[in-house]
Design a protein around this motif. Structure first.
Motif, short mmCIF file in Angstrom:
data_model
loop_
_atom_site.label_atom_id
_atom_site.label_comp_id
_atom_site.label_asym_id
_atom_site.label_seq_id
_atom_site.Cartn_x
_atom_site.Cartn_y
_atom_site.Cartn_z
N PRO A 405 0.82 -1.21 0.00
CA PRO A 405 0.00 0.00 0.00
C PRO A 405 0.86 1.27 0.00
O PRO A 405 1.91 1.31 0.67
CB PRO A 405 -0.80 -0.12 1.30
CG PRO A 405 0.07 -0.91 2.21
CD PRO A 405 0.81 -1.87 1.33
N PHE A 406 0.43 2.26 -0.73
CA PHE A 406 1.20 3.50 -0.88
C PHE A 406 1.41 4.19 0.46
O PHE A 406 2.47 4.79 0.70
CB PHE A 406 0.49 4.45 -1.86
CG PHE A 406 1.18 5.77 -2.00
CD1 PHE A 406 2.38 5.87 -2.68
CD2 PHE A 406 0.63 6.92 -1.44
CE1 PHE A 406 3.04 7.09 -2.81
CE2 PHE A 406 1.27 8.14 -1.57
CZ PHE A 406 2.48 8.23 -2.25
N ASP A 407 0.41 4.10 1.35
CA ASP A 407 0.53 4.76 2.66
C ASP A 407 1.73 4.26 3.45
O ASP A 407 2.31 4.99 4.26
CB ASP A 407 -0.75 4.56 3.48
CG ASP A 407 -1.91 5.39 2.93
OD1 ASP A 407 -1.64 6.31 2.15
OD2 ASP A 407 -3.06 5.11 3.29
N ALA A 408 2.10 2.98 3.25
CA ALA A 408 3.26 2.42 3.96
C ALA A 408 4.57 2.95 3.38
O ALA A 408 5.57 3.06 4.09
CB ALA A 408 3.23 0.90 3.89
N MET A 409 4.57 3.27 2.09
CA MET A 409 5.79 3.75 1.43
C MET A 409 5.95 5.27 1.51
O MET A 409 7.06 5.79 1.47
CB MET A 409 5.76 3.34 -0.04
CG MET A 409 5.87 1.85 -0.29
SD MET A 409 7.49 1.20 0.19
CE MET A 409 7.01 0.21 1.61
N LYS A 410 4.84 5.99 1.60
CA LYS A 410 4.87 7.45 1.51
C LYS A 410 5.87 8.11 2.46
O LYS A 410 6.61 9.02 2.06
CB LYS A 410 3.47 8.00 1.75
CG LYS A 410 3.34 9.50 1.52
CD LYS A 410 1.89 9.96 1.71
CE LYS A 410 1.78 11.46 1.51
NZ LYS A 410 0.37 11.94 1.71
N PRO A 411 5.95 7.69 3.76
CA PRO A 411 6.90 8.37 4.66
C PRO A 411 8.37 8.16 4.26
O PRO A 411 9.25 8.91 4.70
CB PRO A 411 6.61 7.72 6.03
CG PRO A 411 5.24 7.13 5.90
CD PRO A 411 5.14 6.70 4.48
N LEU A 412 8.65 7.12 3.44
CA LEU A 412 10.03 6.81 3.09
C LEU A 412 10.53 7.63 1.90
O LEU A 412 11.74 7.79 1.72
CB LEU A 412 10.17 5.32 2.73
CG LEU A 412 9.47 4.30 3.64
CD1 LEU A 412 9.84 2.90 3.21
CD2 LEU A 412 9.85 4.52 5.10
N LEU A 413 9.61 8.14 1.10
CA LEU A 413 9.98 8.78 -0.16
C LEU A 413 10.90 10.01 0.01
O LEU A 413 11.86 10.17 -0.75
CB LEU A 413 8.73 9.16 -0.96
CG LEU A 413 7.78 8.00 -1.31
CD1 LEU A 413 6.65 8.49 -2.21
CD2 LEU A 413 8.53 6.86 -1.97
#
Length: 498
Positions: A405-413
Motif C-alpha cells: 500500500p502506498f501509505d506504507a511507502m509514503k513516509p520513506l519517499l
C-alpha cells in the motif's frame, strides 16, 4: 419472484395473520368470554367486528402502499442512482418503526372508530343491550391489543426486511462501488426495543385482566367500594413498575458486554492489535467475546508476520542492490545504522525512527535504473555519466511510490528522493536548501557521506575515521545540516574514545 415482491408478500402475510389473531382472536375471546350475549347480539357483534376489520384492512393497505413506494421506485430501475439507493436503504432500516406507526395509527383508528360508531348505533337502536360504558372499556382494550400487535409486527418486519437490505447493499456496491452503512445517528436503539417490548409483554396480560375484571365487576348488582379500586390501582402500578425496572436491568445487563466489545473493536480499528476483552460472562456473550479475542490474536499474529515480511523485503532489496556492486557491499545496512544513531540523538519518535531505517536501507534503490557501464565504472565519470547517476534519487522514489500500500511507502519517499540535496541549495535533484530539505533527507545525507568516505573503492582506499569526521566538520552548514552533523560527529568521537 423479485426480492421486493417476496418482501411485500411476507409483510402482508404477517400482517393479515397478526391482525386476525389480535382483533378476532384476542379481542373476540376477550369480548365473548367476559360478557353474555344472545344469539342475535352475537350476530350483530360479529358483523361489527368484520365490518371494522374490512375498513381497517383497506386503510392499512393504503398506508402500506405509501410506505413501500420507495422500494417499488428503487426496484423498478435497472441501475438506480446512488441517492435513490441510499434513500431506499435507510427507509428499509426504519421500515419496522413505520410498521409500528401504521398499527398504532391507521390500523388502530381504522378499527376503533368504525367499531365505536357501529356499536353505539347498535345500542341506540337496541340491537345490543349494553351500557355505553363498555364502549370506553373496549377502546382501552383495543389500544392494548394494538400495542402488543405492534411489538410482534416490529420483530417480524425486522426479519422480513433483511433480504431487501442485503440486495440493496450488493447492488449499490456493484453499480457505484459504495458500501452502504447505517449512520450512527440513525440507529434504532436496542434500549428502546427492550424497554417497550418488555413493557408491553409484562403489562399486557395484567392490564387486559384488569379490564376484563372491570367488566365483570360492573355486572355485579352490589357496588364496588373505593378500597377495592385503591387496591387494584396499587397492584397495577406495581406490575407496570416491575416491568419497566426489569426492562432497564435487562438492557443494562446486555449493554455492558456490548460496550466492552465496541471498545475492543475501536482499539483494533485504531491500530492496537493487542486489544482484549475480559470474558466475565456466562451467557451467549461469552462466545462473542471469545470469538473477538481469537480474532484480535489472529490480527496480531498476521500483523507481526506482515512486519517481518516488510522488514525482510527492505533488507532483501538493499542486499540485492549491494550485490550488484561488490565494492559497496553492506553500504545500505551501515547507512541505516548511522541514520538511526542520528535520529535517536535528534529525538525522533520511535515510529519515525523505524521509517527512517527503512528509508536509509533503500536510499540508493534508484541505482537499479542506472546502466552497469556507468554504475560500475572504475575511472572518473564523464559529465554525461554523472548526470545519469544524479537521476537515481528520483528513480528510487518513483520505484517505491509504485509499491502498495502506498501509505506504507509514503513516509520513506523524502529520504530516498532528497538524500543528495545540500544544505546550501547546491545539491540535487531539486536544489532544496536548509530545512526545506525533509529531515530524513538531511539525516541520510550525513550517514551516506560518512560511509562513502570510510569505505574502500577499487580506485581508492577508504579514509580514516578521523579524516572523515574533519570533512563533515568542514562541511557543516554548506553541504550538510549543521545541527544533525554535529550530533553525529559527537557520537562518533564518543564511540572512538570508549
Amino acid at each position: 419472484m423479485t426480492v421486493h415482491e417476496q418482501f411485500e408478500r411476507r409483510l402482508l402475510k404477517n400482517y393479515v395473520i397478526g391482525s386476525t389473531a389480535a382483533v378476532l382472536g384476542v379481542g373476540g375471546v376477550f369480548l365473548f368470554t367476559t360478557l353474555r350475549f344472545s344469539a342475535k347480539e352475537i350476530f350483530v357483534l360479529c358483523g361489527i367486528l368484520v365490518s371494522s376489520c374490512i375498513i381497517m384492512f383497506l386503510l392499512e393497505y393504503l398506508f402500506f402502499r405509501m410506505h413501500t413506494s420507495v422500494f417499488r421506485t428503487y426496484f423498478s430501475k435497472k441501475q438506480p442512482a446512488l441517492q435513490l439507493a441510499e434513500k431506499a436503504y435507510f427507509h428499509a432500516h426504519h421500515f419496522p418503526i413505520r410498521t409500528v406507526k401504521r398499527i398504532l395509527g391507521p390500523h388502530l383508528f381504522g378499527l376503533s372508530i368504525p367499531a365505536v360508531c357501529l356499536t353505539a348505533s347498535a345500542i341506540y337502536f337496541e340491537y345490543l343491550t349494553l351500557p355505553y360504558y363498555y364502549i370506553y372499556l373496549a377502546s382501552l382494550g383495543a389500544i392494548l391489543v394494538a400495542g402488543m400487535h405492534a411489538i410482534i409486527e416490529f420483530f417480524l418486519t425486522t426479519k422480513a426486511v433483511q433480504p431487501v437490505l442485503r440486495n440493496i447493499q450488493e447492488k449499490t456496491l456493484k453499480d457505484h462501488g459504495v458500501i452502504l452503512s447505517l449512520a450512527t445517528s440513525r440507529h434504532i436503539s436496542i434500549q428502546r426495543k427492550i424497554q417497550w417490548s418488555t413493557l408491553f409483554i409484562g403489562t399486557f396480560p395484567l392490564l387486559l385482566f384488569a379490564l376484563a375484571n372491570q367488566v365483570r365487576l360492573y355486572q355485579l348488582s352490589s357496588p364496588v367500594n373505593g378500597s377495592y379500586w385503591s387496591w387494584a390501582f396499587f397492584v397495577l402500578l406495581i406490575g407496570i413498575s416491575f416491568a419497566i425496572f426489569g426492562a432497564f436491568l435487562l438492557f443494562k445487563d446486555i449493554q455492558q458486554p456490548m460496550n466492552e466489545l465496541q471498545a475492543g473493536m475501536y482499539e483494533v480499528r485504531t491500530g492496537n492489535s493487542n486489544a482484549k476483552v475480559d470474558d466475565l460472562y456466562s451467557d451467549e456473550f461469552s462466545k462473542l467475546i471469545k470469538g473477538f479475542n481469537h480474532m484480535a490474536r489472529a490480527i496480531q499474529s498476521r500483523e507481526h508476520e506482515n512486519k517481518q515480511l516488510l522488514e525482510s523485503f527492505f533488507a532483501t532489496m538493499a542486499a540485492t542492490l549491494d550485490a550488484r556492486d561488490p565494492y559497496t557491499a553492506g553500504h545500505s545496512l551501515r547507512v541505516a545504522d548511522y541514520a538511526m544513531k542520528i535520529g535517536q540523538m535528534a529525538g525522533l519518535p520511535f515510529q519515525q525512527l523505524l521509517q527512517l531505517r527503512k528509508a536509509a536501507l533503500l536510499h540508493d534503490i534508484g541505482k537499479i535504473g542506472i546502466p552497469d557501464i556507468v554504475l560500475l565504472k572504475e575511472e572518473k565519470l564523464t559529465p554525461e555519466e554523472f548526470e545519469q547517476i544524479k537521476k537515481h534519487p528520483v528513480i528510487g522514489a518513483d520505484i517505491l511510490a509504485q509499491v502498495q500500500p502506498f501509505d506504507a511507502m509514503k513516509p520513506l519517499l523524502p529520504g530516498v528522493r532528497y538524500h543528495h540535496e545540500r544544505y546550501d541549495g547546491k545539491g540535487y535533484p531539486e536544489q532544496l536548501a536548509g530545512e526545506d530539505i525533509p529531515v530524513f533527507g538531511r539525516i541520510i545525507a550525513v550517514a551516506d557521506a560518512y560511509d562513502a568516505m570510510t569505505s574502500d573503492r577499487p580506485y581508492r582506499k577508504g579514509m580514516t575515521h578521523e579524516k572523515a569526521l574533519v570533512i563533515l566538520e568542514d562541511g557543516k552548514g554548506t553541504q550538510w545540516d549543521p545541527y544533525l552533523t554535529q550530533l553525529f560527529i559527537d557520537e562518533m568521537k564518543l564511540k572512538s574514545i570508549s
